[in-house]
Write a protein that holds these residues in place. Structure first.
Motif, PDB file in Angstrom:
ATOM      1  N   ILE A 174      33.143  46.316  52.902  1.00 47.99           N
ATOM      2  CA  ILE A 174      34.188  46.690  51.943  1.00 47.99           C
ATOM      3  C   ILE A 174      34.037  45.922  50.638  1.00 47.99           C
ATOM      4  O   ILE A 174      34.318  46.446  49.565  1.00 47.99           O
ATOM      5  CB  ILE A 174      35.583  46.445  52.571  1.00 47.99           C
ATOM      6  N   THR A 175      33.592  44.663  50.750  1.00 47.53           N
ATOM      7  CA  THR A 175      33.443  43.830  49.560  1.00 47.53           C
ATOM      8  C   THR A 175      32.049  43.233  49.502  1.00 47.53           C
ATOM      9  O   THR A 175      31.298  43.255  50.474  1.00 47.53           O
ATOM     10  CB  THR A 175      34.469  42.669  49.561  1.00 47.53           C
ATOM     11  N   GLU A 176      31.744  42.674  48.337  1.00 45.52           N
ATOM     12  CA  GLU A 176      30.530  41.894  48.182  1.00 45.52           C
ATOM     13  C   GLU A 176      30.883  40.658  47.364  1.00 45.52           C
ATOM     14  O   GLU A 176      31.748  40.703  46.492  1.00 45.52           O
ATOM     15  CB  GLU A 176      29.412  42.694  47.524  1.00 45.52           C
ATOM     16  N   THR A 177      30.232  39.563  47.694  1.00 49.00           N
ATOM     17  CA  THR A 177      30.500  38.302  47.025  1.00 49.00           C
ATOM     18  C   THR A 177      29.360  37.996  46.073  1.00 49.00           C
ATOM     19  O   THR A 177      28.194  38.044  46.456  1.00 49.00           O
ATOM     20  CB  THR A 177      30.641  37.162  48.049  1.00 49.00           C
ATOM     21  N   LEU A 178      29.710  37.713  44.833  1.00 52.38           N
ATOM     22  CA  LEU A 178      28.723  37.293  43.850  1.00 52.38           C
ATOM     23  C   LEU A 178      28.938  35.800  43.638  1.00 52.38           C
ATOM     24  O   LEU A 178      29.983  35.386  43.129  1.00 52.38           O
ATOM     25  CB  LEU A 178      28.896  38.061  42.537  1.00 52.38           C
ATOM     26  N   ALA A 179      27.980  35.010  44.068  1.00 46.92           N
ATOM     27  CA  ALA A 179      28.113  33.557  44.033  1.00 46.92           C
ATOM     28  C   ALA A 179      28.533  33.063  42.654  1.00 46.92           C
ATOM     29  O   ALA A 179      27.927  33.423  41.643  1.00 46.92           O
ATOM     30  CB  ALA A 179      26.803  32.904  44.462  1.00 46.92           C
ATOM     31  N   GLY A 180      29.571  32.271  42.624  1.00 50.29           N
ATOM     32  CA  GLY A 180      30.056  31.696  41.380  1.00 50.29           C
ATOM     33  C   GLY A 180      30.810  32.658  40.492  1.00 50.29           C
ATOM     34  O   GLY A 180      31.275  32.278  39.423  1.00 50.29           O
ATOM     35  N   VAL A 181      30.939  33.906  40.911  1.00 55.24           N
ATOM     36  CA  VAL A 181      31.604  34.918  40.092  1.00 55.24           C
ATOM     37  C   VAL A 181      32.879  35.410  40.756  1.00 55.24           C
ATOM     38  O   VAL A 181      33.939  35.446  40.143  1.00 55.24           O
ATOM     39  CB  VAL A 181      30.655  36.108  39.803  1.00 55.24           C
ATOM     40  N   GLY A 182      32.779  35.809  42.015  1.00 53.61           N
ATOM     41  CA  GLY A 182      33.959  36.283  42.726  1.00 53.61           C
ATOM     42  C   GLY A 182      33.623  37.310  43.780  1.00 53.61           C
ATOM     43  O   GLY A 182      32.450  37.593  44.061  1.00 53.61           O
ATOM     44  N   VAL A 183      34.672  37.856  44.363  1.00 61.64           N
ATOM     45  CA  VAL A 183      34.543  38.879  45.407  1.00 61.64           C
ATOM     46  C   VAL A 183      34.965  40.210  44.800  1.00 61.64           C
ATOM     47  O   VAL A 183      36.032  40.322  44.199  1.00 61.64           O
ATOM     48  CB  VAL A 183      35.427  38.540  46.636  1.00 61.64           C
ATOM     49  N   TYR A 184      34.120  41.207  44.958  1.00 65.49           N
ATOM     50  CA  TYR A 184      34.348  42.529  44.367  1.00 65.49           C
ATOM     51  C   TYR A 184      34.410  43.602  45.439  1.00 65.49           C
ATOM     52  O   TYR A 184      33.721  43.519  46.460  1.00 65.49           O
ATOM     53  CB  TYR A 184      33.220  42.865  43.378  1.00 65.49           C
ATOM     54  N   VAL A 185      35.217  44.625  45.165  1.00 64.58           N
ATOM     55  CA  VAL A 185      35.275  45.788  46.052  1.00 64.58           C
ATOM     56  C   VAL A 185      34.019  46.603  45.802  1.00 64.58           C
ATOM     57  O   VAL A 185      33.670  46.895  44.647  1.00 64.58           O
ATOM     58  CB  VAL A 185      36.536  46.638  45.743  1.00 64.58           C
ATOM     59  N   ARG A 215      40.294  32.757  45.385  1.00 61.81           N
ATOM     60  CA  ARG A 215      40.686  32.074  46.621  1.00 61.81           C
ATOM     61  C   ARG A 215      41.999  31.334  46.399  1.00 61.81           C
ATOM     62  O   ARG A 215      42.882  31.369  47.239  1.00 61.81           O
ATOM     63  CB  ARG A 215      39.600  31.105  47.055  1.00 61.81           C
ATOM     64  N   ARG A 216      42.141  30.656  45.261  1.00 58.80           N
ATOM     65  CA  ARG A 216      43.366  29.911  44.964  1.00 58.80           C
ATOM     66  C   ARG A 216      44.575  30.849  44.920  1.00 58.80           C
ATOM     67  O   ARG A 216      45.638  30.535  45.462  1.00 58.80           O
ATOM     68  CB  ARG A 216      43.225  29.167  43.638  1.00 58.80           C
ATOM     69  N   GLU A 217      44.410  31.993  44.266  1.00 55.66           N
ATOM     70  CA  GLU A 217      45.516  32.964  44.191  1.00 55.66           C
ATOM     71  C   GLU A 217      45.870  33.506  45.581  1.00 55.66           C
ATOM     72  O   GLU A 217      47.046  33.672  45.903  1.00 55.66           O
ATOM     73  CB  GLU A 217      45.145  34.118  43.256  1.00 55.66           C
ATOM     74  N   LEU A 218      44.848  33.787  46.378  1.00 54.81           N
ATOM     75  CA  LEU A 218      45.103  34.328  47.717  1.00 54.81           C
ATOM     76  C   LEU A 218      45.740  33.289  48.637  1.00 54.81           C
ATOM     77  O   LEU A 218      46.622  33.627  49.429  1.00 54.81           O
ATOM     78  CB  LEU A 218      43.803  34.868  48.329  1.00 54.81           C
ATOM     79  N   THR A 219      45.308  32.034  48.530  1.00 57.06           N
ATOM     80  CA  THR A 219      45.928  31.007  49.371  1.00 57.06           C
ATOM     81  C   THR A 219      47.401  30.853  49.016  1.00 57.06           C
ATOM     82  O   THR A 219      48.241  30.686  49.905  1.00 57.06           O
ATOM     83  CB  THR A 219      45.222  29.633  49.251  1.00 57.06           C
ATOM     84  N   ALA A 220      47.731  30.949  47.740  1.00 57.62           N
ATOM     85  CA  ALA A 220      49.135  30.852  47.325  1.00 57.62           C
ATOM     86  C   ALA A 220      49.917  32.084  47.775  1.00 57.62           C
ATOM     87  O   ALA A 220      51.038  31.973  48.285  1.00 57.62           O
ATOM     88  CB  ALA A 220      49.220  30.694  45.806  1.00 57.62           C
TER      89      ALA A 220
END
Length: 82
Positions: A65-76, A39-44
């Protein structure tokens, strides 16, 4: 002067970001199984606030298209759109 009949509603920034990320995924920049930037990289990168990125991520998740793994990240997902 534009009239109500010939105006196009403005696109929200989160929709533009979701579309851009989807195109980048489809182009292979983020292959199936890969982790999207944080999220930090995308906001920048997009110069927006975290809630805008969250809405864009929600669109990609709803589209399958994606899935979110809590505390890990968003994956394709391995099968985008499936």
């Amino acid at each position: 002067m534009p009239t109500e009949e010939n105006t196009v509603p403005p696109r929200y920034r989160y929709e533009e970001i979701a579309d851009d990320l989807q195109k980048r995924i489809e182009a292979g920049e983020f292959p199936p199984g890969s982790r999207l930037p944080s999220r930090r990289e995308l906001t920048a990168h997009y110069d927006v606030t975290a809630p805008v990125i969250d809405r864009a991520m929600q669109i990609l998740r709803v589209k399958g298209i994606t899935e979110t793994l809590a505390g890990v990240g968003v994956y394709v997902k391995d099968s985008p759109g499936a």
